[in-house]
Design a protein around this motif. Structure first.
Motif, PDB file in Angstrom:
ATOM      1  N   ILE A  39      34.648  39.005 -23.896  1.00 38.50           N
ATOM      2  CA  ILE A  39      34.354  40.216 -23.125  1.00 38.50           C
ATOM      3  C   ILE A  39      35.633  40.965 -22.770  1.00 38.50           C
ATOM      4  O   ILE A  39      35.702  42.185 -22.847  1.00 38.50           O
ATOM      5  CB  ILE A  39      33.561  39.865 -21.845  1.00 38.50           C
ATOM      6  CG1 ILE A  39      32.128  39.467 -22.220  1.00 38.50           C
ATOM      7  CG2 ILE A  39      33.554  41.023 -20.854  1.00 38.50           C
ATOM      8  CD1 ILE A  39      31.332  38.837 -21.079  1.00 38.50           C
ATOM      9  N   TYR A  40      36.666  40.223 -22.405  1.00 34.94           N
ATOM     10  CA  TYR A  40      37.916  40.849 -21.984  1.00 34.94           C
ATOM     11  C   TYR A  40      38.925  40.979 -23.119  1.00 34.94           C
ATOM     12  O   TYR A  40      40.109  41.224 -22.883  1.00 34.94           O
ATOM     13  CB  TYR A  40      38.502  40.080 -20.794  1.00 34.94           C
ATOM     14  CG  TYR A  40      37.556  40.087 -19.613  1.00 34.94           C
ATOM     15  CD1 TYR A  40      37.261  41.275 -18.942  1.00 34.94           C
ATOM     16  CD2 TYR A  40      36.917  38.927 -19.209  1.00 34.94           C
ATOM     17  CE1 TYR A  40      36.359  41.287 -17.888  1.00 34.94           C
ATOM     18  CE2 TYR A  40      36.023  38.933 -18.142  1.00 34.94           C
ATOM     19  CZ  TYR A  40      35.747  40.126 -17.494  1.00 34.94           C
ATOM     20  OH  TYR A  40      34.861  40.140 -16.450  1.00 34.94           O
ATOM     21  N   ASN A  41      38.432  40.855 -24.373  1.00 35.84           N
ATOM     22  CA  ASN A  41      39.263  41.033 -25.570  1.00 35.84           C
ATOM     23  C   ASN A  41      40.515  40.163 -25.549  1.00 35.84           C
ATOM     24  O   ASN A  41      41.593  40.604 -25.957  1.00 35.84           O
ATOM     25  CB  ASN A  41      39.648  42.500 -25.755  1.00 35.84           C
ATOM     26  CG  ASN A  41      38.444  43.365 -26.020  1.00 35.84           C
ATOM     27  OD1 ASN A  41      37.578  42.988 -26.805  1.00 35.84           O
ATOM     28  ND2 ASN A  41      38.368  44.488 -25.354  1.00 35.84           N
ATOM     29  N   LEU A  42      40.381  38.943 -25.094  1.00 33.24           N
ATOM     30  CA  LEU A  42      41.540  38.065 -25.028  1.00 33.24           C
ATOM     31  C   LEU A  42      41.626  37.163 -26.248  1.00 33.24           C
ATOM     32  O   LEU A  42      42.571  37.251 -27.015  1.00 33.24           O
ATOM     33  CB  LEU A  42      41.485  37.239 -23.736  1.00 33.24           C
ATOM     34  CG  LEU A  42      41.478  38.071 -22.455  1.00 33.24           C
ATOM     35  CD1 LEU A  42      41.254  37.185 -21.236  1.00 33.24           C
ATOM     36  CD2 LEU A  42      42.787  38.833 -22.315  1.00 33.24           C
ATOM     37  N   LYS A  43      40.643  36.300 -26.443  1.00 32.63           N
ATOM     38  CA  LYS A  43      40.652  35.363 -27.558  1.00 32.63           C
ATOM     39  C   LYS A  43      39.225  35.149 -28.039  1.00 32.63           C
ATOM     40  O   LYS A  43      38.290  35.171 -27.252  1.00 32.63           O
ATOM     41  CB  LYS A  43      41.239  34.019 -27.134  1.00 32.63           C
ATOM     42  CG  LYS A  43      42.655  34.094 -26.643  1.00 32.63           C
ATOM     43  CD  LYS A  43      43.078  32.760 -26.017  1.00 32.63           C
ATOM     44  CE  LYS A  43      44.330  32.915 -25.218  1.00 32.63           C
ATOM     45  NZ  LYS A  43      44.096  33.230 -23.824  1.00 32.63           N
ATOM     46  N   ILE A  44      39.086  34.906 -29.348  1.00 29.69           N
ATOM     47  CA  ILE A  44      37.795  34.548 -29.908  1.00 29.69           C
ATOM     48  C   ILE A  44      37.830  33.039 -30.168  1.00 29.69           C
ATOM     49  O   ILE A  44      38.704  32.541 -30.866  1.00 29.69           O
ATOM     50  CB  ILE A  44      37.510  35.316 -31.219  1.00 29.69           C
ATOM     51  CG1 ILE A  44      37.619  36.824 -30.999  1.00 29.69           C
ATOM     52  CG2 ILE A  44      36.138  34.940 -31.769  1.00 29.69           C
ATOM     53  CD1 ILE A  44      36.653  37.398 -29.983  1.00 29.69           C
ATOM     54  N   ILE A  45      36.870  32.329 -29.605  1.00 30.60           N
ATOM     55  CA  ILE A  45      36.880  30.870 -29.616  1.00 30.60           C
ATOM     56  C   ILE A  45      35.673  30.335 -30.382  1.00 30.60           C
ATOM     57  O   ILE A  45      34.547  30.793 -30.181  1.00 30.60           O
ATOM     58  CB  ILE A  45      36.867  30.334 -28.172  1.00 30.60           C
ATOM     59  CG1 ILE A  45      38.101  30.851 -27.434  1.00 30.60           C
ATOM     60  CG2 ILE A  45      36.799  28.814 -28.154  1.00 30.60           C
ATOM     61  CD1 ILE A  45      38.008  30.716 -25.942  1.00 30.60           C
ATOM     62  N   PHE A  46      35.926  29.369 -31.247  1.00 28.48           N
ATOM     63  CA  PHE A  46      34.867  28.650 -31.947  1.00 28.48           C
ATOM     64  C   PHE A  46      34.657  27.339 -31.209  1.00 28.48           C
ATOM     65  O   PHE A  46      35.574  26.526 -31.119  1.00 28.48           O
ATOM     66  CB  PHE A  46      35.271  28.377 -33.400  1.00 28.48           C
ATOM     67  CG  PHE A  46      34.177  27.753 -34.226  1.00 28.48           C
ATOM     68  CD1 PHE A  46      33.333  28.550 -34.970  1.00 28.48           C
ATOM     69  CD2 PHE A  46      34.013  26.379 -34.270  1.00 28.48           C
ATOM     70  CE1 PHE A  46      32.326  27.988 -35.745  1.00 28.48           C
ATOM     71  CE2 PHE A  46      33.010  25.795 -35.029  1.00 28.48           C
ATOM     72  CZ  PHE A  46      32.163  26.607 -35.776  1.00 28.48           C
ATOM     73  N   ASN A  47      33.476  27.136 -30.664  1.00 33.20           N
ATOM     74  CA  ASN A  47      33.161  25.910 -29.933  1.00 33.20           C
ATOM     75  C   ASN A  47      32.508  24.923 -30.888  1.00 33.20           C
ATOM     76  O   ASN A  47      31.330  25.013 -31.179  1.00 33.20           O
ATOM     77  CB  ASN A  47      32.233  26.232 -28.760  1.00 33.20           C
ATOM     78  CG  ASN A  47      31.867  24.998 -27.957  1.00 33.20           C
ATOM     79  OD1 ASN A  47      32.426  23.927 -28.157  1.00 33.20           O
ATOM     80  ND2 ASN A  47      30.927  25.156 -27.057  1.00 33.20           N
ATOM     81  N   ALA A  48      33.300  23.991 -31.398  1.00 33.99           N
ATOM     82  CA  ALA A  48      32.775  22.996 -32.335  1.00 33.99           C
ATOM     83  C   ALA A  48      32.009  21.896 -31.616  1.00 33.99           C
ATOM     84  O   ALA A  48      31.304  21.122 -32.254  1.00 33.99           O
ATOM     85  CB  ALA A  48      33.905  22.396 -33.154  1.00 33.99           C
ATOM     86  N   GLY A  49      32.135  21.829 -30.309  1.00 33.38           N
ATOM     87  CA  GLY A  49      31.379  20.848 -29.551  1.00 33.38           C
ATOM     88  C   GLY A  49      31.819  19.415 -29.812  1.00 33.38           C
ATOM     89  O   GLY A  49      32.798  19.162 -30.491  1.00 33.38           O
ATOM     90  N   PRO A  50      31.067  18.467 -29.276  1.00 30.79           N
ATOM     91  CA  PRO A  50      31.465  17.059 -29.358  1.00 30.79           C
ATOM     92  C   PRO A  50      30.835  16.294 -30.506  1.00 30.79           C
ATOM     93  O   PRO A  50      31.056  15.107 -30.652  1.00 30.79           O
ATOM     94  CB  PRO A  50      30.931  16.500 -28.034  1.00 30.79           C
ATOM     95  CG  PRO A  50      29.686  17.285 -27.814  1.00 30.79           C
ATOM     96  CD  PRO A  50      30.009  18.691 -28.316  1.00 30.79           C
ATOM     97  N   TYR A  51      30.057  16.951 -31.355  1.00 28.65           N
ATOM     98  CA  TYR A  51      29.182  16.186 -32.233  1.00 28.65           C
ATOM     99  C   TYR A  51      29.801  15.676 -33.526  1.00 28.65           C
ATOM    100  O   TYR A  51      29.233  14.810 -34.175  1.00 28.65           O
ATOM    101  CB  TYR A  51      27.927  16.984 -32.539  1.00 28.65           C
ATOM    102  CG  TYR A  51      27.162  17.288 -31.281  1.00 28.65           C
ATOM    103  CD1 TYR A  51      26.616  16.253 -30.525  1.00 28.65           C
ATOM    104  CD2 TYR A  51      27.028  18.577 -30.815  1.00 28.65           C
ATOM    105  CE1 TYR A  51      25.947  16.506 -29.348  1.00 28.65           C
ATOM    106  CE2 TYR A  51      26.353  18.844 -29.640  1.00 28.65           C
ATOM    107  CZ  TYR A  51      25.810  17.803 -28.911  1.00 28.65           C
ATOM    108  OH  TYR A  51      25.150  18.052 -27.748  1.00 28.65           O
ATOM    109  N   ALA A  52      30.965  16.161 -33.913  1.00 32.86           N
ATOM    110  CA  ALA A  52      31.586  15.667 -35.146  1.00 32.86           C
ATOM    111  C   ALA A  52      31.806  14.160 -35.057  1.00 32.86           C
ATOM    112  O   ALA A  52      31.372  13.400 -35.914  1.00 32.86           O
ATOM    113  CB  ALA A  52      32.901  16.378 -35.415  1.00 32.86           C
TER     114      ALA A  52
END
Length: 188
Positions: A11-24
């Protein structure tokens, strides 16, 4: 928690994050195999993308009829994001890894609030980076036919491993809280 951080950063144009989560790591442990195969990827995708994502960002929502495949497509290639957040649990302890993809800042930062050795955490980083590579090729490219913009695999050479120097927990149950707090601290 990570979904809120992810949305705020976007929203604040700071960073785009990929949340891979804990499942790997969980899927790998359940299968009890050293292979990174399609069954592992299918289990990971079902657990990570099988539910409608909580988000305030319209672009992150699956258009039309929901499916785990479309949810994975909308999430996109992890390496097209500024950061990839990965969590691991070896049955009784949580740790976190942030894969920073920003130009000039590429690195894999690991956080452990317990007593894992640096060698063991580097092994965990190896596992998760290999997993990201296989997810990109075995699932996104080969299964969903997603055209990958970046053709280079991620490794300790492209993203050197850095100890995030987590504070140490003083009990046997706060590791998950420490993992989340460390990731939030790095991202913000």
């Amino acid at each position: 928690a990570i979904s809120n951080i992810q949305d705020d950063q976007c929203i604040y144009n700071l960073k785009i994050i990929f949340n891979a989560g804990p499942y790997a790591k969980v899927c790998w442990t359940r299968l009890r195999t050293l292979r990174m195969d399609r069954q592992l990827m299918e289990n990971f995708v079902s657990m990570t993308f099988g539910e409608v994502r909580f988000t305030r960002i319209p672009d992150f929502r699956v258009p039309g009829r929901f499916s785990k495949e479309e949810n994975a497509r909308v999430a996109g290639d992890p390496l097209d994001h500024d950061m990839v957040v990965l969590f691991g649990n070896d049955s009784n302890h949580w740790y976190a890894i942030v894969l920073d993809n920003r130009i000039g800042q590429k690195k894999a930062i690991y956080y452990d609030s317990g007593s894992y050795s640096a060698r063991l955490m580097r092994e965990r980083c190896n596992f998760h980076l290999d997993f990201v590579n296989k997810y990109r090729t075995v699932y996104l490219r080969d299964t969903l036919n997603v055209a990958l913009q970046q053709h280079q695999d991620v490794s300790s050479i492209t993203h050197p491993y850095i100890d995030g120097e987590s504070a140490r927990q003083k009990n046997g149950f706060d590791c998950g809280v420490f993992a989340l707090a460390n990731v939030e601290g790095y991202i913000r």
